[in-house]
Design a protein around this motif. Structure first.
Motif, short mmCIF file in Angstrom:
data_model
loop_
_atom_site.label_atom_id
_atom_site.label_comp_id
_atom_site.label_asym_id
_atom_site.label_seq_id
_atom_site.Cartn_x
_atom_site.Cartn_y
_atom_site.Cartn_z
N THR A 80 62.00 7.06 54.62
CA THR A 80 62.04 6.59 56.01
C THR A 80 63.16 5.57 56.20
OG1 THR A 80 59.64 6.87 56.10
CG2 THR A 80 60.66 5.65 57.88
N LEU A 81 63.38 4.75 55.18
CA LEU A 81 64.45 3.75 55.23
C LEU A 81 65.81 4.45 55.33
CD1 LEU A 81 65.34 0.76 54.99
CD2 LEU A 81 65.34 1.08 52.49
N ILE A 82 65.96 5.55 54.60
CA ILE A 82 67.21 6.32 54.65
C ILE A 82 67.43 6.87 56.05
CG2 ILE A 82 68.41 8.36 53.77
CD1 ILE A 82 66.92 8.00 51.14
N LEU A 83 66.38 7.44 56.64
CA LEU A 83 66.50 8.03 57.97
C LEU A 83 66.84 6.98 59.03
CD1 LEU A 83 63.58 10.64 58.03
CD2 LEU A 83 65.99 11.00 57.54
N ILE A 84 66.24 5.82 58.91
CA ILE A 84 66.53 4.74 59.87
C ILE A 84 67.99 4.32 59.75
CG2 ILE A 84 66.06 2.33 60.44
CD1 ILE A 84 63.14 2.84 59.59
N SER A 85 68.46 4.13 58.53
CA SER A 85 69.84 3.69 58.30
C SER A 85 70.84 4.73 58.78
CB SER A 85 70.06 3.41 56.80
OG SER A 85 69.13 2.46 56.32
N VAL A 86 70.60 6.00 58.44
CA VAL A 86 71.50 7.07 58.85
C VAL A 86 71.54 7.20 60.36
CG1 VAL A 86 71.80 9.58 58.85
CG2 VAL A 86 71.32 8.40 56.72
N SER A 87 70.37 7.17 60.98
CA SER A 87 70.28 7.36 62.43
C SER A 87 71.03 6.27 63.19
CB SER A 87 68.81 7.39 62.87
OG SER A 87 68.12 8.46 62.26
N ILE A 88 70.78 5.01 62.85
CA ILE A 88 71.42 3.91 63.56
C ILE A 88 72.94 3.95 63.36
CG2 ILE A 88 71.67 1.41 63.69
CD1 ILE A 88 68.72 1.18 62.94
N SER A 89 73.36 4.13 62.13
CA SER A 89 74.79 4.15 61.83
C SER A 89 75.49 5.32 62.51
CB SER A 89 75.01 4.22 60.32
OG SER A 89 76.37 4.19 60.00
N THR A 90 74.88 6.49 62.48
CA THR A 90 75.48 7.67 63.11
C THR A 90 75.61 7.49 64.62
OG1 THR A 90 74.59 9.14 61.39
CG2 THR A 90 75.24 10.16 63.47
N LEU A 91 74.56 7.00 65.24
CA LEU A 91 74.59 6.82 66.69
C LEU A 91 75.60 5.74 67.10
CD1 LEU A 91 70.78 7.05 67.53
CD2 LEU A 91 72.55 8.78 67.93
N LEU A 92 75.81 4.76 66.24
CA LEU A 92 76.77 3.71 66.56
C LEU A 92 78.21 4.18 66.47
CD1 LEU A 92 75.29 0.54 64.81
CD2 LEU A 92 75.52 0.93 67.26
N TRP A 93 78.53 4.99 65.45
CA TRP A 93 79.92 5.27 65.16
C TRP A 93 80.38 6.69 65.47
CZ3 TRP A 93 82.61 1.13 64.84
CH2 TRP A 93 82.05 -0.04 64.29
N SER A 94 79.47 7.58 65.81
CA SER A 94 79.86 8.98 66.07
C SER A 94 80.31 9.19 67.50
CB SER A 94 78.68 9.91 65.77
OG SER A 94 78.49 10.08 64.41
N ASP A 95 81.01 10.29 67.70
CA ASP A 95 81.32 10.79 69.04
C ASP A 95 80.07 11.51 69.53
OD1 ASP A 95 82.15 12.02 71.33
OD2 ASP A 95 83.79 13.15 70.40
N LEU A 96 79.36 10.93 70.45
CA LEU A 96 78.07 11.47 70.88
C LEU A 96 78.18 12.74 71.71
CD1 LEU A 96 76.16 8.16 71.75
CD2 LEU A 96 76.27 9.42 69.58
N SER A 97 79.39 13.20 71.95
CA SER A 97 79.58 14.46 72.66
C SER A 97 79.79 15.62 71.70
CB SER A 97 80.78 14.38 73.61
OG SER A 97 81.99 14.22 72.88
N ASN A 98 79.78 15.35 70.39
CA ASN A 98 80.03 16.38 69.39
C ASN A 98 78.76 17.16 69.07
OD1 ASN A 98 80.18 17.24 66.32
ND2 ASN A 98 82.30 17.05 67.03
N ARG A 99 78.81 18.46 69.27
CA ARG A 99 77.61 19.29 69.09
C ARG A 99 77.20 19.40 67.62
NH1 ARG A 99 78.58 25.08 68.38
NH2 ARG A 99 80.77 25.48 67.89
N TYR A 100 78.17 19.39 66.72
CA TYR A 100 77.82 19.50 65.30
C TYR A 100 77.08 18.26 64.83
CZ TYR A 100 80.95 23.53 64.96
OH TYR A 100 81.55 24.76 65.10
N MET A 101 77.50 17.10 65.32
CA MET A 101 76.82 15.87 64.94
C MET A 101 75.35 15.92 65.35
SD MET A 101 75.42 12.80 65.96
CE MET A 101 76.00 12.52 67.63
N TRP A 102 75.11 16.37 66.58
CA TRP A 102 73.74 16.42 67.08
C TRP A 102 72.90 17.45 66.31
CZ3 TRP A 102 71.66 12.59 69.30
CH2 TRP A 102 72.37 11.77 70.17
N LEU A 103 73.53 18.56 65.93
CA LEU A 103 72.78 19.57 65.18
C LEU A 103 72.30 18.99 63.84
CD1 LEU A 103 71.92 22.61 64.86
CD2 LEU A 103 73.96 22.84 63.47
N VAL A 104 73.23 18.40 63.09
CA VAL A 104 72.86 17.82 61.79
C VAL A 104 71.85 16.69 61.98
CG1 VAL A 104 73.72 16.64 59.74
CG2 VAL A 104 75.09 18.44 60.80
N PHE A 105 72.05 15.91 63.02
CA PHE A 105 71.17 14.77 63.30
C PHE A 105 69.73 15.24 63.52
CE2 PHE A 105 69.23 11.68 66.22
CZ PHE A 105 69.51 10.48 65.57
#
Length: 360
Positions: free
Chosen positions: A77-102
């Protein structure tokens, strides 16, 4: 989120243009996820301990594992929290591949969380019923596969790319859905089988994620893709941010999971990590290379299949115990030796996978 903010600020301060670079954002995503895991880790472990969410040890397992009974688990759960916050902060939120993997990662993580919760909190010894668990995994895997197939924009996005050959690929047609399903669901369960010793699964996952990030970066850049004779997949470069977050969170978790472990990953982490790696491998069209780099995960899975098949057919076991890391323990290898040697093998296999970028 921060990419949008930096784009807006760049209109007034040119220095913020630097945040448009994938490499910088990947590094920042790695450091952000690592910091979150480090900061939250101690209190997270204390919370698990206070709620008595402890590991149950098999009676037929190696005797050295009996001392691990009660060690906090569900640390994934700690991994998922860290990945989620970091990804949402630094990713291009319009990218469909990012959302699929997320969403694939969180979906499989939710399955693992419920399985762990039933076993450790509700005290259902077998956790989530196997058929129900596999059905949920299958629905998520098929959903991701169908999305990638029906929304593909280029033929190469659904073709099987053959390493060591320039611009050679096989059109898969609808069989792409079948392949993608098995890669995602199979990898998810393979990582789960490997997660039996302190740090055994997380470090290979970190190394493979870093390598997949290299492929994603190269294949998302037309110039690099043409130079290396690898498929150009528009938008795939953004996946390097998620890979960076995965590397950072994995290293942060390893800080507490290294031998002797203060916390275990549990199904919530193992299923999510495997699904994430599998879906990234499919997006960057490197299933064969991924199979090579994931040799340890493959070996662990095959050892279980051979053990079960041999026992059912002949009544005899091939290994002292499966998965195969327990076999080496029962042969007398200390746990740290098994772990580090498996890490070294993965490192070599990852280098072999990366070599395919030039050996064409």
């Amino acid at each position: 989120m921060l990419l949008w903010l930096s784009s807006w600020l760049a209109q007034y301060f040119h220095v913020f243009h630097v945040f448009q670079y994938l490499t910088l954002r990947a590094i920042l995503a790695t450091l952000t996820a690592l910091s979150i895991a480090w900061i939250l880790g101690p209190s997270f472990i204390r919370q698990l301990s206070s709620r008595h969410v402890g590991q149950v040890i098999r009676n037929d397992g190696p005797q050295s594992h009996f001392s691990k009974a009660g060690t906090p688990t569900m640390g994934g759960t700690l991994i998922l929290i860290s990945v989620s916050i970091s990804t949402l902060l630094w990713s291009d939120l319009s990218n469909r591949y990012m959302w699929l993997v997320f969403w694939v990662t969180l979906g499989f993580g939710a399955i693992g969380y419920w399985d762990d919760y039933r076993k450790l909190v509700l005290k259902h010894s077998r956790g989530m019923p196997a058929k129900q668990k596999y059905l949920c995994q299958s629905l998520l895997g098929l959903g991701a596969a169908c999305y990638l197939y029906f929304f593909a924009k280029l033929p190469v996005e659904t073709a099987l790319v053959l390493p060591f050959f320039k611009n050679l690929s096989l059109a898969l047609g609808p069989f792409f859905i079948v392949l993608t399903y098995f890669v995602i669901v199979g990898t998810s369960n393979a990582v789960n089988l490997t997660d039996g010793l302190d740090g055994l699964a997380i470090m290979p996952a970190v190394m493979i994620s870093a390598a997949l990030g290299v492929f994603a970066y190269a294949e998302g850049n037309l110039h690099y893709a043409n130079y290396l004779a690898i498929p150009y997949v528009p938008g795939a470069g953004e996946i390097v941010i998620f890979c960076g977050a995965l590397v950072g969170s994995g290293l942060g978790f390893l800080w507490f999971n290294t031998y002797p472990a203060q916390v275990f990953m549990g199904d919530v982490g193992a299923l999510a990590l495997g699904a994430a790696l599998g879906s990234i491998a499919v997006i960057v069209r490197q299933e064969i290379v991924f199979f090579i780099m994931s040799g340890i995960f493959v070996l662990e899975t095959v050892s279980v299949i051979l053990q079960v098949g041999s026992f059912k057919l002949t009544g005899k076991r091939i290994f002292k115990m499966a998965p195969i890391h327990h076999h080496f323990e029962l042969k007398g290898w200390p746990e740290p030796r098994v772990i580090v040697r498996f890490w070294i093998i993965t490192f070599v296999l990852v280098l072999c996978g990366l070599a395919t970028l030039k050996l064409r």
